[in-house]
Design a protein around this motif. Sequence first.
Motif, mmCIF file in Angstrom:
data_model
loop_
_atom_site.group_PDB
_atom_site.id
_atom_site.type_symbol
_atom_site.label_atom_id
_atom_site.label_comp_id
_atom_site.label_asym_id
_atom_site.label_seq_id
_atom_site.Cartn_x
_atom_site.Cartn_y
_atom_site.Cartn_z
ATOM 1 N N SER A 187 0.850 -1.197 0.000
ATOM 2 C CA SER A 187 0.000 0.000 0.000
ATOM 3 C C SER A 187 0.880 1.241 0.000
ATOM 4 C CB SER A 187 -0.909 0.003 1.233
ATOM 5 O OG SER A 187 -1.770 -1.117 1.220
ATOM 6 N N VAL A 188 0.376 2.304 -0.606
ATOM 7 C CA VAL A 188 1.097 3.575 -0.675
ATOM 8 C C VAL A 188 0.377 4.596 0.209
ATOM 9 C CG1 VAL A 188 1.823 5.472 -2.183
ATOM 10 C CG2 VAL A 188 1.961 3.101 -2.992
ATOM 11 N N TYR A 189 1.149 5.287 1.048
ATOM 12 C CA TYR A 189 0.600 6.258 1.978
ATOM 13 C C TYR A 189 1.187 7.647 1.723
ATOM 14 C CZ TYR A 189 -1.038 2.252 4.727
ATOM 15 O OH TYR A 189 -1.662 1.091 5.133
ATOM 16 N N LEU A 190 0.413 8.668 2.071
ATOM 17 C CA LEU A 190 0.880 10.048 2.056
ATOM 18 C C LEU A 190 0.955 10.540 3.498
ATOM 19 C CD1 LEU A 190 -1.400 11.512 -0.784
ATOM 20 C CD2 LEU A 190 0.789 10.307 -1.006
ATOM 21 N N TRP A 191 1.830 11.511 3.749
ATOM 22 C CA TRP A 191 1.907 12.136 5.071
ATOM 23 C C TRP A 191 1.161 13.464 4.997
ATOM 24 C CZ3 TRP A 191 2.959 10.960 9.898
ATOM 25 C CH2 TRP A 191 3.257 11.966 10.816
ATOM 26 N N VAL A 206 -1.872 8.805 5.473
ATOM 27 C CA VAL A 206 -3.175 8.632 4.831
ATOM 28 C C VAL A 206 -3.008 7.663 3.661
ATOM 29 C CG1 VAL A 206 -5.061 9.787 3.613
ATOM 30 C CG2 VAL A 206 -3.835 10.980 5.460
ATOM 31 N N LEU A 207 -3.871 6.639 3.601
ATOM 32 C CA LEU A 207 -3.801 5.648 2.526
ATOM 33 C C LEU A 207 -4.112 6.305 1.182
ATOM 34 C CD1 LEU A 207 -3.539 2.617 1.720
ATOM 35 C CD2 LEU A 207 -6.021 2.455 2.026
ATOM 36 N N TYR A 208 -3.233 6.061 0.177
ATOM 37 C CA TYR A 208 -3.444 6.623 -1.157
ATOM 38 C C TYR A 208 -3.847 5.535 -2.151
ATOM 39 C CZ TYR A 208 -2.636 9.445 -5.356
ATOM 40 O OH TYR A 208 -2.795 10.118 -6.534
ATOM 41 N N THR A 209 -3.084 4.434 -2.203
ATOM 42 C CA THR A 209 -3.480 3.277 -3.009
ATOM 43 C C THR A 209 -3.278 2.021 -2.169
ATOM 44 O OG1 THR A 209 -1.259 3.075 -3.997
ATOM 45 C CG2 THR A 209 -2.902 4.325 -5.238
ATOM 46 N N SER A 210 -4.171 1.060 -2.325
ATOM 47 C CA SER A 210 -4.114 -0.174 -1.545
ATOM 48 C C SER A 210 -3.234 -1.218 -2.218
ATOM 49 C CB SER A 210 -5.529 -0.737 -1.369
ATOM 50 O OG SER A 210 -6.355 0.186 -0.710
ATOM 51 N N SER A 211 -2.826 -2.214 -1.451
ATOM 52 C CA SER A 211 -2.043 -3.322 -1.971
ATOM 53 C C SER A 211 -2.789 -3.993 -3.122
ATOM 54 C CB SER A 211 -1.777 -4.338 -0.854
ATOM 55 O OG SER A 211 -1.121 -5.472 -1.357
ATOM 56 N N ARG A 226 -2.233 8.650 -13.848
ATOM 57 C CA ARG A 226 -3.122 9.643 -13.234
ATOM 58 C C ARG A 226 -2.794 9.840 -11.752
ATOM 59 N NH1 ARG A 226 -7.467 9.502 -10.243
ATOM 60 N NH2 ARG A 226 -7.703 7.238 -10.441
ATOM 61 N N HIS A 227 -2.510 8.738 -11.052
ATOM 62 C CA HIS A 227 -2.106 8.846 -9.648
ATOM 63 C C HIS A 227 -0.866 9.725 -9.522
ATOM 64 C CE1 HIS A 227 -4.492 5.016 -8.933
ATOM 65 N NE2 HIS A 227 -4.894 5.793 -7.957
ATOM 66 N N ARG A 228 0.105 9.468 -10.388
ATOM 67 C CA ARG A 228 1.370 10.193 -10.327
ATOM 68 C C ARG A 228 1.169 11.674 -10.646
ATOM 69 N NH1 ARG A 228 5.115 7.286 -13.884
ATOM 70 N NH2 ARG A 228 4.754 8.867 -15.474
ATOM 71 N N GLN A 229 0.352 11.942 -11.656
ATOM 72 C CA GLN A 229 0.091 13.333 -12.033
ATOM 73 C C GLN A 229 -0.611 14.085 -10.911
ATOM 74 O OE1 GLN A 229 -2.117 12.732 -15.651
ATOM 75 N NE2 GLN A 229 -0.287 12.777 -16.951
ATOM 76 N N THR A 230 -1.527 13.403 -10.233
ATOM 77 C CA THR A 230 -2.236 14.018 -9.115
ATOM 78 C C THR A 230 -1.263 14.400 -8.003
ATOM 79 O OG1 THR A 230 -4.244 12.747 -9.597
ATOM 80 C CG2 THR A 230 -4.043 13.696 -7.378
ATOM 81 N N LEU A 231 -0.316 13.491 -7.702
ATOM 82 C CA LEU A 231 0.693 13.780 -6.681
ATOM 83 C C LEU A 231 1.549 14.966 -7.103
ATOM 84 C CD1 LEU A 231 1.878 10.170 -5.741
ATOM 85 C CD2 LEU A 231 0.364 11.665 -4.430
ATOM 86 N N HIS A 232 1.969 14.965 -8.388
ATOM 87 C CA HIS A 232 2.818 16.041 -8.896
ATOM 88 C C HIS A 232 2.098 17.387 -8.817
ATOM 89 C CE1 HIS A 232 5.834 18.056 -11.327
ATOM 90 N NE2 HIS A 232 4.865 18.494 -12.131
ATOM 91 N N GLN A 233 0.838 17.421 -9.228
ATOM 92 C CA GLN A 233 0.061 18.661 -9.212
ATOM 93 C C GLN A 233 -0.186 19.159 -7.789
ATOM 94 O OE1 GLN A 233 -3.398 17.483 -11.442
ATOM 95 N NE2 GLN A 233 -2.303 17.465 -13.401
ATOM 96 N N SER A 234 -0.173 18.224 -6.841
ATOM 97 C CA SER A 234 -0.389 18.592 -5.433
ATOM 98 C C SER A 234 0.915 18.966 -4.736
ATOM 99 C CB SER A 234 -1.063 17.436 -4.682
ATOM 100 O OG SER A 234 -2.286 17.077 -5.297
ATOM 101 N N GLY A 235 2.030 18.867 -5.466
ATOM 102 C CA GLY A 235 3.321 19.214 -4.890
ATOM 103 C C GLY A 235 3.871 18.169 -3.942
ATOM 104 N N ILE A 236 3.355 16.930 -4.025
ATOM 105 C CA ILE A 236 3.809 15.849 -3.135
ATOM 106 C C ILE A 236 4.983 15.124 -3.781
ATOM 107 C CG2 ILE A 236 3.165 13.655 -2.057
ATOM 108 C CD1 ILE A 236 0.287 14.785 -1.894
ATOM 109 N N LYS A 237 6.120 15.111 -3.095
ATOM 110 C CA LYS A 237 7.340 14.525 -3.658
ATOM 111 C C LYS A 237 7.721 13.198 -3.013
ATOM 112 C CE LYS A 237 9.298 18.978 -5.032
ATOM 113 N NZ LYS A 237 10.470 19.891 -4.928
ATOM 114 N N GLU A 238 7.080 12.860 -1.888
ATOM 115 C CA GLU A 238 7.430 11.624 -1.188
ATOM 116 C C GLU A 238 6.164 10.839 -0.845
ATOM 117 O OE1 GLU A 238 9.716 12.789 2.206
ATOM 118 O OE2 GLU A 238 11.611 12.702 1.089
#
Length: 301
Positions: free
Chosen positions: A5-9, A15-20, A27-39
């Motif tokens: 599973s992938v989590y965000l801080w 916070v759970l972002y994608t499940s196992s 699209r997931h990656r673009q959403t993270l990039h647009q939100s300024g999330i790098k980790e």
Amino acid sequence: MGNFSVYLWQGGDFVLYTSSGQKFTTRHRQTLHQSGIKEVYVQGAERAEYEKYIERNLGKILLDETLPIEARSRIFFEATTVVLQDVFDRKLPSALRARHLDRITEIVRNSIKFLAKDNSLSAVAPFISHDYKTYTHCMHVFVYSVALFQTYDMTESEVFEYGLGALLHDVGKAKIPKRILNKRGPLTTAEREIIKEHPVHGVSMCAHLPMTQNTINCILFHHETLDGSGYPAGIKGDNVPMPVRIISLSDIYDALTTDRPYAEAMEPYEALSLIRNEMRENVDMNVFKRFVAVLSGAEII
């Protein structure tokens, strides 16, 4: 799709972002990039699954131009470290197992094209550690050597064979007692002689595996010198193969620029000056000039 599973801080909590088992899409990656999330984060219990996923998909990740080269460089170092640490930290390493060679072979194949890119060395350089461990040292020597191989007229097959030798050049140190490898202060004469056995140990550990003579030469001869004062065979001059001279220089440079138990790391310019002024009889100065040019091009010096 990975079994983790992938989590965000966020907001002081994970916070759970994608499940196992869920596909991590563009699209997931673009959403993270647009939100300024790098980790992003994975649970410690699922780390092994994450590492397997990265290793299986390394080639695709390294050549994915939509990913920042800095991110790909970090992934390259993390994946390679996991594999090499597994090799060097094993108990009773009488021989390199076929499965380890398969994993290392894939690392070499997948990373050579990435390292051939014009800006790859400068992108990889920030991840080169100055804290000496045998497996990180092997990785550094591989990176420097492949960067140099690319400046010569070598076939893709030759770069692979020599790159494999560079990554495994110190594999024989897995059979050297850690009390000697990690000793603080000068080694005794007897301890130095034990250390000098590691090239032969390396070849014996690989004797049962399908390696070319080019790869074996890199493991066996990387401490030979042009003036014949090296070991284990004391060969000299033209008898020292060109790729071995490249690996030898990369080996010396990385050792000098890394904190070791008995010596602090030198600055790149200081290490290169020492090699030029005090090791002229040992190393190939034409290779040295190319090495300086490669480091300068990557803004390492």
